[in-house]
Structures are given as structure tokens and as C-alpha cells.
Design a protein around this motif. Structure first.
Motif, PDB file in Angstrom:
ATOM      1  N   LYS A  96       1.192  -1.048   0.045  1.00  0.00           N
ATOM      2  CA  LYS A  96       0.261   0.121  -0.254  1.00  0.00           C
ATOM      3  C   LYS A  96       0.529   1.259  -0.227  1.00  0.00           C
ATOM      4  CE  LYS A  96      -3.274   2.316   2.728  1.00  0.00           C
ATOM      5  NZ  LYS A  96      -4.700   2.161   3.561  1.00  0.00           N
ATOM      6  N   LEU A  97       2.242   1.233   0.545  1.00  0.00           N
ATOM      7  CA  LEU A  97       2.997   2.577   0.990  1.00  0.00           C
ATOM      8  C   LEU A  97       3.560   3.013  -0.706  1.00  0.00           C
ATOM      9  CD1 LEU A  97       3.739   5.079   2.285  1.00  0.00           C
ATOM     10  CD2 LEU A  97       5.538   3.553   3.690  1.00  0.00           C
ATOM     11  N   GLU A  98       4.298   1.264  -0.925  1.00  0.00           N
ATOM     12  CA  GLU A  98       4.619   1.142  -2.332  1.00  0.00           C
ATOM     13  C   GLU A  98       4.129   2.198  -3.949  1.00  0.00           C
ATOM     14  OE1 GLU A  98       8.409  -1.599  -1.058  1.00  0.00           O
ATOM     15  OE2 GLU A  98       6.425  -2.577  -2.835  1.00  0.00           O
ATOM     16  N   GLY A  99       2.396   1.783  -3.127  1.00  0.00           N
ATOM     17  CA  GLY A  99       1.744   2.241  -4.451  1.00  0.00           C
ATOM     18  C   GLY A  99       1.435   3.334  -3.842  1.00  0.00           C
ATOM     19  N   HIS A 100       1.554   3.426  -2.763  1.00  0.00           N
ATOM     20  CA  HIS A 100       1.267   5.595  -2.734  1.00  0.00           C
ATOM     21  C   HIS A 100       2.144   6.450  -2.936  1.00  0.00           C
ATOM     22  CE1 HIS A 100      -0.491   9.339   0.232  1.00  0.00           C
ATOM     23  NE2 HIS A 100      -0.977   9.102  -1.078  1.00  0.00           N
ATOM     24  N   LEU A 101       3.884   5.808  -2.857  1.00  0.00           N
ATOM     25  CA  LEU A 101       5.025   6.835  -3.106  1.00  0.00           C
ATOM     26  C   LEU A 101       4.847   7.272  -5.094  1.00  0.00           C
ATOM     27  CD1 LEU A 101       7.389   5.214  -0.746  1.00  0.00           C
ATOM     28  CD2 LEU A 101       6.389   7.153  -0.412  1.00  0.00           C
ATOM     29  N   LYS A 102       4.733   5.726  -5.881  1.00  0.00           N
ATOM     30  CA  LYS A 102       4.229   5.919  -6.717  1.00  0.00           C
ATOM     31  C   LYS A 102       3.413   6.126  -7.502  1.00  0.00           C
ATOM     32  CE  LYS A 102       7.405   1.167  -7.579  1.00  0.00           C
ATOM     33  NZ  LYS A 102       6.619  -0.170  -7.313  1.00  0.00           N
ATOM     34  N   ALA A 103       2.322   7.586  -6.557  1.00  0.00           N
ATOM     35  CA  ALA A 103       0.814   7.674  -6.914  1.00  0.00           C
ATOM     36  C   ALA A 103       1.448   8.832  -7.048  1.00  0.00           C
ATOM     37  CB  ALA A 103      -0.117   7.634  -6.261  1.00  0.00           C
TER      38      ALA A 103
ATOM     39  N   ASP B 253      -0.279  11.733  -5.915  1.00  0.00           N
ATOM     40  CA  ASP B 253       0.418  12.315  -4.061  1.00  0.00           C
ATOM     41  C   ASP B 253       1.487  12.564  -4.195  1.00  0.00           C
ATOM     42  OD1 ASP B 253      -1.749  12.626  -3.696  1.00  0.00           O
ATOM     43  OD2 ASP B 253      -1.995  10.591  -2.492  1.00  0.00           O
TER      44      ASP B 253
ATOM     45  N   TYR C 204       1.920  16.199  -0.092  1.00  0.00           N
ATOM     46  CA  TYR C 204       0.967  15.255   0.088  1.00  0.00           C
ATOM     47  C   TYR C 204       1.569  15.137   1.985  1.00  0.00           C
ATOM     48  CZ  TYR C 204      -1.973  11.293   2.178  1.00  0.00           C
ATOM     49  OH  TYR C 204      -2.660  10.389   3.193  1.00  0.00           O
TER      50      TYR C 204
END
Length: 192
Positions: free
Chosen positions: A91-98, A100, A166
Motif C-alpha cells: 500500500k505504501l509503495e503504491g502510494h509513493l508511486k502515485a 500524491d 501530500y
């Protein structure tokens, strides 16, 4: 006729000088498999850390003196090291790549290009470089220690200057313990 001969002599001298200068510069490609970038991002309630991979990189030397460098980082390679699979890591890796954060779908690479280099003493140099993240280029300054086939540095980057806002208390109110520090730390170990 004499001025034509003088011009030829000057041109030949400049050519030889330029060739000599070019020949003395040595480009040392980094080993992207052995070179590492680690990052630390801090927040009110703790921190996360992880890694990034280089796509390419080169240090330029004149003899043993550092004269330049340029690097490309694969932003799609960002990983979180302090969390285990199934514990929020994905989840965190996906958010860092998003969008945001680093928006890797649009900005798959970041770059660093040395602009000025000053010998600090020993094998340490103060480098000012252009760092490009999310298509935005700004200067960063850091000390780079050169070893035998290695180089190492650590420095901080203010993410908000690259439009990564963010969770920033500088831009959003009432974040409380959800606030994330504006600066993240990078430690870079190069092998060439």
C-alpha cells in the motif's frame, strides 16, 4: 601570408590543447547493480525507509580529481524496507508511486547532473547539482567522498519544492499526527 601561417599555428595549438584536455578526462560508469540509494521519510509518528535503483550514472575524473557526474534513477523501483509484505508495504509503495508523491507513471525517472565541484580536502568534494524530480529541476548541494572505485554522500531534499505536498504541515492545517516532514534523506553509495 604570414598572418595566414599564424592563424594555422594558433588553430593547430588550440586543437592540440583541446585534444589533450579531452584525453585526460575519464568517464567512470557506475555499476547499477552494486550502487545503492536509500531513503528515509519521517513523520510525526515515526519514519519509513527504503531503496531506489539507478538506471545509469557516470562520474568524470581528470586524473584523480572529480570533474563531473550525471545520474538517472528509476523511480518505479522505489521500495519500502521497514515494512513486511502484507503489513502495509504494498500500500505504501503504491502510494509513493502515485501522483500524491512521485507520479512514476508520468515521471519514471529522476536525474542528477553535477554543475559545480569544489575540492574540500582529502578526497571530499562539495558538489552543486541540478536534481530533477517530477519534471522540476532545482539545485542541491552535498559533499561527496571519493574512495577507490567508490563514492558516498548523504543529503536532504525538500519534497515540497518538487510539488510533492501530500501530508505537509507547510501546506495543510489540522494534520495532527498525520503530518509528514517536508524533507526526506538520501544516502547514496556508488560503485564504479
Amino acid at each position: 601570408m604570414k598572418s595566414m601561417k599564424n592563424l594555422k599555428t594558433i588553430a593547430l595549438t588550440l586543437f592540440v590543447a583541446a585534444t589533450t584536455l579531452t584525453a585526460s578526462a575519464q568517464n567512470k560508469k557506475i555499476n547499477v547493480e552494486k550502487s545503492k540509494i536509500t531513503w528515509i521519510g519521517k513523520k510525526v509518528t515515526g519514519q519509513h525507509d527504503g531503496t531506489l535503483n539507478f538506471s545509469s550514472g557516470t562520474l568524470v575524473f581528470d586524473g584523480k580529481k572529480l570533474k563531473g557526474g550525471s545520474f538517472e534513477v528509476d523511480m518505479t523501483s522505489i521500495t519500502v524496507a521497514d515494512l513486511q509484505a502484507g503489513k502495509g508495504k504494498e500500500k505504501l509503495e503504491g502510494h509513493l508511486k502515485a501522483d500524491d508523491f512521485f507520479g512514476v507513471d508520468k515521471f519514471a525517472t529522476s536525474t542528477l547532473e553535477f554543475k559545480t565541484i569544489a575540492a574540500k580536502g582529502g578526497d571530499v568534494y562539495t558538489v552543486t547539482a541540478d536534481l530533477t524530480i517530477k519534471g522540476k529541476t532545482l539545485p542541491v548541494t552535498f559533499d561527496l567522498a571519493i574512495g577507490t572505485g567508490t563514492a558516498r554522500t548523504s543529503f536532504k531534499v525538500d519534497r515540497t519544492k518538487y510539488d510533492i505536498k501530500y501530508g505537509s504541515g507547510s501546506f495543510f492545517d489540522n494534520l495532527g499526527d498525520k503530518a509528514i516532514n517536508d524533507e526526506f534523506e538520501l544516502t547514496v553509495s556508488l560503485v564504479y
